[in-house]
Motif scaffolding. Structure first.
Motif, PDB file in Angstrom:
ATOM      1  N   SER A  94       0.830  -1.212   0.000  1.00  0.00           N
ATOM      2  CA  SER A  94       0.000   0.000   0.000  1.00  0.00           C
ATOM      3  C   SER A  94       0.858   1.253   0.000  1.00  0.00           C
ATOM      4  N   LYS A  95       1.964   1.209   0.732  1.00  0.00           N
ATOM      5  CA  LYS A  95       2.877   2.352   0.768  1.00  0.00           C
ATOM      6  C   LYS A  95       3.464   2.613  -0.616  1.00  0.00           C
ATOM      7  N   ILE A  96       3.889   1.564  -1.302  1.00  0.00           N
ATOM      8  CA  ILE A  96       4.450   1.716  -2.641  1.00  0.00           C
ATOM      9  C   ILE A  96       3.395   2.273  -3.593  1.00  0.00           C
ATOM     10  N   ARG A  97       2.176   1.762  -3.504  1.00  0.00           N
ATOM     11  CA  ARG A  97       1.098   2.283  -4.348  1.00  0.00           C
ATOM     12  C   ARG A  97       0.817   3.746  -4.049  1.00  0.00           C
ATOM     13  N   TYR A  98       0.879   4.090  -2.757  1.00  0.00           N
ATOM     14  CA  TYR A  98       0.643   5.479  -2.374  1.00  0.00           C
ATOM     15  C   TYR A  98       1.712   6.404  -2.960  1.00  0.00           C
ATOM     16  N   SER A 157       0.917   6.983  -6.455  1.00  0.00           N
ATOM     17  CA  SER A 157      -0.209   7.913  -6.616  1.00  0.00           C
ATOM     18  C   SER A 157       0.220   9.358  -6.406  1.00  0.00           C
ATOM     19  N   GLU A 158       1.303   9.560  -5.624  1.00  0.00           N
ATOM     20  CA  GLU A 158       1.840  10.898  -5.397  1.00  0.00           C
ATOM     21  C   GLU A 158       2.857  11.300  -6.469  1.00  0.00           C
ATOM     22  N   ASP A 159       2.987  10.485  -7.504  1.00  0.00           N
ATOM     23  CA  ASP A 159       3.831  10.792  -8.666  1.00  0.00           C
ATOM     24  C   ASP A 159       5.317  10.801  -8.332  1.00  0.00           C
ATOM     25  N   LEU A 160       5.715   9.964  -7.363  1.00  0.00           N
ATOM     26  CA  LEU A 160       7.116   9.889  -6.975  1.00  0.00           C
ATOM     27  C   LEU A 160       7.844   8.743  -7.669  1.00  0.00           C
ATOM     28  N   VAL A 161       7.122   7.784  -8.157  1.00  0.00           N
ATOM     29  CA  VAL A 161       7.706   6.669  -8.904  1.00  0.00           C
ATOM     30  C   VAL A 161       6.733   6.317 -10.018  1.00  0.00           C
ATOM     31  N   HIS A 162       7.274   5.861 -11.154  1.00  0.00           N
ATOM     32  CA  HIS A 162       6.440   5.683 -12.338  1.00  0.00           C
ATOM     33  C   HIS A 162       6.657   4.306 -12.965  1.00  0.00           C
ATOM     34  N   LEU A 191       6.662  14.783   1.484  1.00  0.00           N
ATOM     35  CA  LEU A 191       6.713  14.259   0.123  1.00  0.00           C
ATOM     36  C   LEU A 191       6.868  15.364  -0.912  1.00  0.00           C
ATOM     37  N   LYS A 192       6.303  16.525  -0.652  1.00  0.00           N
ATOM     38  CA  LYS A 192       6.429  17.638  -1.604  1.00  0.00           C
ATOM     39  C   LYS A 192       7.888  18.007  -1.818  1.00  0.00           C
ATOM     40  N   VAL A 193       8.652  18.063  -0.725  1.00  0.00           N
ATOM     41  CA  VAL A 193      10.077  18.413  -0.824  1.00  0.00           C
ATOM     42  C   VAL A 193      10.856  17.292  -1.509  1.00  0.00           C
ATOM     43  N   ILE A 194      10.534  16.046  -1.152  1.00  0.00           N
ATOM     44  CA  ILE A 194      11.222  14.913  -1.777  1.00  0.00           C
ATOM     45  C   ILE A 194      10.975  14.911  -3.283  1.00  0.00           C
ATOM     46  N   LYS A 195       9.759  15.222  -3.680  1.00  0.00           N
ATOM     47  CA  LYS A 195       9.436  15.273  -5.110  1.00  0.00           C
ATOM     48  C   LYS A 195      10.266  16.346  -5.812  1.00  0.00           C
TER      49      LYS A 195
END
Length: 243
Positions: free
Chosen positions: A41-45, A48-53, A86-90
């Motif tokens: 679920s964490k990976i899917r999340y 969904s936050e556009d951090l991995v594609h 997550l915003k900063v990590i992105k």
């Protein structure tokens, strides 16, 4: 700083690096050694936050490349080790994708070995802990007495508490003893109580997806709280330097 998504110079290596091969379950198995709390679920999340594609097969299954796994490691380590939202990590990942320095570092991020989750290492004896933290035995005892540090039933200290102990050691070198630091503990407890009110109802949810989102919110709130504390302290100290 956090490990950087790998970059390969040789064409063959680059192709292999970006060839989707792993299922989400296989990615979970790869990451679990360094990040025991990670879930599907964490990976899917994070997707969904556009951090991995990850790519999708015609039937809709996710397929991850080595580069995708590297990005996930970066995100998870940045959250765990630096409490970054997550915003900063992105923003960091987008800068790396453009070949630019990570914002705020002045250069490319370093690549340290992955660190285990806090609390998973063998606890240290007081002697080992004091030596690793740079504290005198008496100072360590004071840190425990005044509530800055805790021990287990056998009197040992968790490795995860070294960051607190090292900060206390640094302040002690400037004449600020553990007994003076109770105000920090009291402030943290009040901040934690405020954050807990916001996320506790969701953390009690049975849905793993809801718990994952609550955990992300908790990390982000912790990072923002630390940022506010630092900004307020720096502003107050600037006032002291004004004529």
């Amino acid at each position: 700083m956090t490990a950087v998504p790998e970059r390969e110079s040789a064409l063959g290596d680059a192709v292999d690096q970006h060839t989707p091969r792993l299922t989400i379950g296989e990615v979970l198995a790869v990451l679990r050694d360094d990040f025991p709390d990670v879930t599907i679920s964490k990976i899917r999340y994070l997707e969904s936050e556009d951090l991995v594609h990850p790519q999708r097969t015609p039937s809709g299954y996710r397929k991850f490349s080595r580069a995708d796994v590297s990005r996930l490691r970066y995100v998870l380590a940045a959250q765990r080790d630096h409490y970054l939202p997550l915003k900063v990590i992105k923003e960091h990942l987008e800068a790396l994708d453009r070949g630019e320095p990570v914002p705020g570092t002045g250069g490319p991020a370093a690549v340290p070995p992955p660190a285990p989750e806090g609390g998973t290492e063998t606890p240290l004896t007081p002697e080992q802990f004091a030596r690793a933290a740079g504290l005198e035995p008496e100072q360590l005892a004071d840190c425990v007495q005044f509530g800055l540090l805790a021990t287990d039933a056998e009197g040992r200290h968790p490795v995860a508490d070294l960051a607190v102990a090292r900060a206390a050691a640094g302040l002690a070198r400037h004449g600020i003893e553990p007994r003076h630091l109770r105000v920090y503990r009291s402030g943290v407890e009040r901040e934690a109580g405020l954050v807990e009110q916001l996320v506790a109802p969701v953390l009690r949810a049975r849905s793993e997806e809801a718990r994952t989102r609550a955990t992300e919110k908790l990390r982000e709130l912790a990072g923002l709280s630390a940022q506010l504390h630092t900004a307020l302290l720096e502003a107050r100290l600037r006032d002291l330097l004004r004529p």
